[in-house]
Scaffold this active site. Sequence first.
Site, PDB file in Angstrom:
ATOM      1  CD  GLU A 190      -3.176  -0.995   1.979  1.00  0.00           C
ATOM      2  OE1 GLU A 190      -3.447   0.121   2.448  1.00  0.00           O
ATOM      3  OE2 GLU A 190      -3.824  -2.011   2.251  1.00  0.00           O
TER       4      GLU A 190
ATOM      5  CG  HIS B  41      -9.314   6.605   1.610  1.00  0.00           C
ATOM      6  ND1 HIS B  41      -9.295   6.414   0.252  1.00  0.00           N
ATOM      7  CD2 HIS B  41      -8.626   5.563   2.139  1.00  0.00           C
ATOM      8  CE1 HIS B  41      -8.639   5.299  -0.016  1.00  0.00           C
ATOM      9  NE2 HIS B  41      -8.221   4.765   1.117  1.00  0.00           N
TER      10      HIS B  41
ATOM     11  NE  ARG C 266      -4.935   5.266   8.884  1.00  0.00           N
ATOM     12  CZ  ARG C 266      -5.624   4.306   8.260  1.00  0.00           C
ATOM     13  NH1 ARG C 266      -5.630   3.084   8.740  1.00  0.00           N
ATOM     14  NH2 ARG C 266      -6.330   4.569   7.183  1.00  0.00           N
TER      15      ARG C 266
HETATM   16  C1  LIG Z   1     -14.079   1.799   5.204  1.00  0.00           C
HETATM   17  C2  LIG Z   1     -12.878   1.664   6.074  1.00  0.00           C
HETATM   18  C3  LIG Z   1     -11.804   0.909   5.665  1.00  0.00           C
HETATM   19  C4  LIG Z   1     -10.666   0.799   6.476  1.00  0.00           C
HETATM   20  N1  LIG Z   1      -9.649  -0.012   6.073  1.00  0.00           N
HETATM   21  C5  LIG Z   1      -8.595  -0.204   6.905  1.00  0.00           C
HETATM   22  C6  LIG Z   1      -7.565  -1.123   6.575  1.00  0.00           C
HETATM   23  O1  LIG Z   1      -7.605  -1.763   5.530  1.00  0.00           O
HETATM   24  N2  LIG Z   1      -6.535  -1.269   7.450  1.00  0.00           N
HETATM   25  C7  LIG Z   1      -6.450  -0.577   8.620  1.00  0.00           C
HETATM   26  O2  LIG Z   1      -5.487  -0.747   9.377  1.00  0.00           O
HETATM   27  N3  LIG Z   1      -7.436   0.289   8.957  1.00  0.00           N
HETATM   28  C8  LIG Z   1      -8.495   0.483   8.139  1.00  0.00           C
HETATM   29  N4  LIG Z   1      -9.477   1.353   8.506  1.00  0.00           N
HETATM   30  C9  LIG Z   1      -9.404   1.993   9.823  1.00  0.00           C
HETATM   31  C10 LIG Z   1      -9.709   0.944  10.903  1.00  0.00           C
HETATM   32  O3  LIG Z   1     -10.777   0.142  10.464  1.00  0.00           O
HETATM   33  C11 LIG Z   1     -10.064   1.573  12.220  1.00  0.00           C
HETATM   34  O4  LIG Z   1      -9.144   2.562  12.575  1.00  0.00           O
HETATM   35  C12 LIG Z   1     -10.089   0.522  13.321  1.00  0.00           C
HETATM   36  O5  LIG Z   1     -10.869  -0.578  12.936  1.00  0.00           O
HETATM   37  C13 LIG Z   1     -10.643   1.129  14.594  1.00  0.00           C
HETATM   38  O6  LIG Z   1     -10.841   0.111  15.518  1.00  0.00           O
HETATM   39  P1  LIG Z   1     -11.369   0.484  16.973  1.00  0.00           P
HETATM   40  O7  LIG Z   1     -11.460  -0.792  17.717  1.00  0.00           O
HETATM   41  O8  LIG Z   1     -10.558   1.570  17.519  1.00  0.00           O
HETATM   42  O9  LIG Z   1     -12.830   1.096  16.718  1.00  0.00           O
HETATM   43  P2  LIG Z   1     -14.076   0.553  15.885  1.00  0.00           P
HETATM   44  O10 LIG Z   1     -13.757  -0.674  15.148  1.00  0.00           O
HETATM   45  O11 LIG Z   1     -14.620   1.672  15.093  1.00  0.00           O
HETATM   46  O12 LIG Z   1     -15.120   0.189  17.016  1.00  0.00           O
HETATM   47  C14 LIG Z   1     -15.777   1.209  17.717  1.00  0.00           C
HETATM   48  C15 LIG Z   1     -16.796   0.588  18.634  1.00  0.00           C
HETATM   49  O13 LIG Z   1     -17.201   1.575  19.567  1.00  0.00           O
HETATM   50  C16 LIG Z   1     -18.605   1.545  19.712  1.00  0.00           C
HETATM   51  N5  LIG Z   1     -19.019   2.868  20.171  1.00  0.00           N
HETATM   52  C17 LIG Z   1     -18.717   4.082  19.655  1.00  0.00           C
HETATM   53  N6  LIG Z   1     -19.259   5.055  20.396  1.00  0.00           N
HETATM   54  C18 LIG Z   1     -19.926   4.447  21.399  1.00  0.00           C
HETATM   55  C19 LIG Z   1     -20.726   4.909  22.480  1.00  0.00           C
HETATM   56  N7  LIG Z   1     -20.930   6.210  22.705  1.00  0.00           N
HETATM   57  N8  LIG Z   1     -21.292   4.004  23.299  1.00  0.00           N
HETATM   58  C20 LIG Z   1     -21.104   2.658  23.097  1.00  0.00           C
HETATM   59  N9  LIG Z   1     -20.345   2.174  22.092  1.00  0.00           N
HETATM   60  C21 LIG Z   1     -19.778   3.056  21.257  1.00  0.00           C
HETATM   61  C22 LIG Z   1     -19.114   1.162  18.354  1.00  0.00           C
HETATM   62  O14 LIG Z   1     -20.440   0.663  18.444  1.00  0.00           O
HETATM   63  C23 LIG Z   1     -18.074   0.106  17.972  1.00  0.00           C
HETATM   64  O15 LIG Z   1     -18.423  -1.133  18.542  1.00  0.00           O
HETATM   65  C24 LIG Z   1     -10.620   1.469   7.706  1.00  0.00           C
HETATM   66  C25 LIG Z   1     -11.700   2.249   8.115  1.00  0.00           C
HETATM   67  C26 LIG Z   1     -12.829   2.342   7.326  1.00  0.00           C
HETATM   68  C27 LIG Z   1     -13.983   3.160   7.790  1.00  0.00           C
END
Ligand SMILES: Cc1cc2nc3c(=O)[nH]c(=O)nc-3n(C[C@H](O)[C@H](O)[C@H](O)COP(=O)(O)OP(=O)(O)OC[C@H]3O[C@@H](n4cnc5c(N)ncnc54)[C@H](O)[C@@H]3O)c2cc1C
Length: 559
Positions: free
Chosen positions: A118, A233, A374
């Site tokens: 990438e 993006h 990032r």
């Molecule tokens: C379309 C897309 C493609 C991506 N592709 C990549 C990739 O290929 N490689 C990579 O490294 N990263 C990628 N990213 C970024 C990556 O997916 C995220 O940075 C990462 O998954 C975040 O993980 P997390 O556990 O921090 O949060 P998340 O996976 O976003 O989980 C957040 C959680 O918090 C909960 N939540 C939020 N607010 C509240 C609240 N107030 N009360 C209760 N629950 C709440 C939600 O319900 C969810 O369960 C991508 C992002 C997107 C949107």
Amino acid sequence: MHARDASGGIDFIIVGGGIAGLRAAIGLAPAGRVLVLTKAERAESNTGYAQGGIAAAIGDDDSPALHAADTIRAGDHLCDEAAVSVLVEHGPRYVRELIEWGTRFDRDADGRPALGREAAHSVRRVLHAGDATGREIGRVLWERVRALPSVETIDHALVTDIVVAGGRASGVGYFDLEGTRHDVPARAILLATGGAGQVFRETTNPAVATGDGVALAFDAGARVADLEFVQFHPTALNRTGAPRFLISEALRGEGALLVNDRGEAFMARYHPDADLAPRDIVARAIAREAERTGGPVSLTLKHLDPAYVTRRFPTIAAMCAQLGIDLARDPIPVAPAAHYIMGGVDTDEWGRTSVPGLFAAGEVACTGLHGANRLASNSLLEGLVFGARAAQAMLDAPRAAPMKRDRVMADGSWLMAEADGANSPTNALGHQPLAMTTVRDLMWRHAGLFRTREGLTAAVEMLDRARIAGLPSTAQEWRHRNLVTVARLLAHAALRREESRGAHFRADFPERDDRRWRVHVVETKGARDATDATDITGATDITGAKDTKDTKDTEEETR
Ligand SMILES: Cc1cc2nc3c(=O)[nH]c(=O)nc-3n(C[C@H](O)[C@H](O)[C@H](O)COP(=O)(O)OP(=O)(O)OC[C@H]3O[C@@H](n4cnc5c(N)ncnc54)[C@H](O)[C@@H]3O)c2cc1C
């Protein structure tokens, strides 16, 4: 409306069921009762939508040092190198653990994980599961969590605030699906709430990504940092009426090209790395090319083997097919959209925030590892590594404190208002709070790809007037308050940083300014001007700030 939650005796609360929250739950499960709260269906998270893959230095031609060098280069002289080291050194171990737990990454002919390339990675280092890597990782982590008797999960639980007692985070308040409010005490709380793309009108992020954890932490008195750094993006699907579905960078890694409406490949005119230039450069190039030609920009794969394209990117091909687009043959209309936030709740390398008992990991946290931009596929790895580490640190938290709120919330005082020094008189005079769609539109126009002092000042002023007066009582009021809090913090940080660096582009300050701005902009509530800047270089114009961002804040001169 306030009910005591039935699930008493909780030791650890995890807000969020993405990669960071789930990996933390697995780490905490042997040590006590764990409650995982998610605000929607459990599959709804940025993790569930991640396409391209997870970076880890496991290839023969790779090393943690090389991975670190790429990460630091992408971060544009603002990465916290200690946090980068933790990521790249420990990343391979946690990724191997995922494989042992049953994650089915694509394999090469020798049966080893196939590694994708990438943008801004100097070697192939991205493990992937088709083009739905996050869904596969989420499947494995959820299966594991479900099997743990000490972990309870409540979906559709909207956490709105952290209970702070005796200066310590000691519980959370949440609304269930019926709109009933619950307060749950715990020894330690982990914010793993993911991203904040929904603060902008155009975003690749799902509806849950409203940046709640930043607002919750800020309201609880924690430091937030680097919020001006939002990655846009370059290639979200740009079809009127269709969601901004992400067209992964991995397509360009496999040879897809950006073309203007005359069919000309144009990226080589903007950067020597052409289509694989850093995301912020590609995103701005697309916007400029569309403006220059007056027509849309597309991605084309028609020079590649069609069978390989549909085999390698089945999810994207299926999504395009639903809109009548053949991924292998047709031009795919694309435009930039808010995708990832580098800043967040300021933490150390163990997920500890500045408020005892409160931890953060994953996209909501700011360890400083991403600096100003990032490196692609580093964020799933971040959630995995720092989710696991936060769990280890939470084990040291003392037993739960009694859940009596500190005065700041009991007073019903508006923390943003405090940050400004006074309640906004305009609200008292009856200004209508801004609709959430208006907030998102405002942020897209003024705090998006191209920023100026004029636009950001207008945004900050409008956001100051956007607040609903009084303490929220319904879930919807809390949603509004928290979105406005995040938007306001972000716009304010972008206004403060008078330079262009990484993903932050100020049209009125188009150059990077290391002398003045090799600093982290940190916000904490309560100060008259709620911004501190912390120097990471020892630059001389910022008094007293040196070396680290943990202890040595200083008031930045008014500019
Ligand atoms: C379309 C897309 C493609 C991506 N592709 C990549 C990739 O290929 N490689 C990579 O490294 N990263 C990628 N990213 C970024 C990556 O997916 C995220 O940075 C990462 O998954 C975040 O993980 P997390 O556990 O921090 O949060 P998340 O996976 O976003 O989980 C957040 C959680 O918090 C909960 N939540 C939020 N607010 C509240 C609240 N107030 N009360 C209760 N629950 C709440 C939600 O319900 C969810 O369960 C991508 C992002 C997107 C949107």
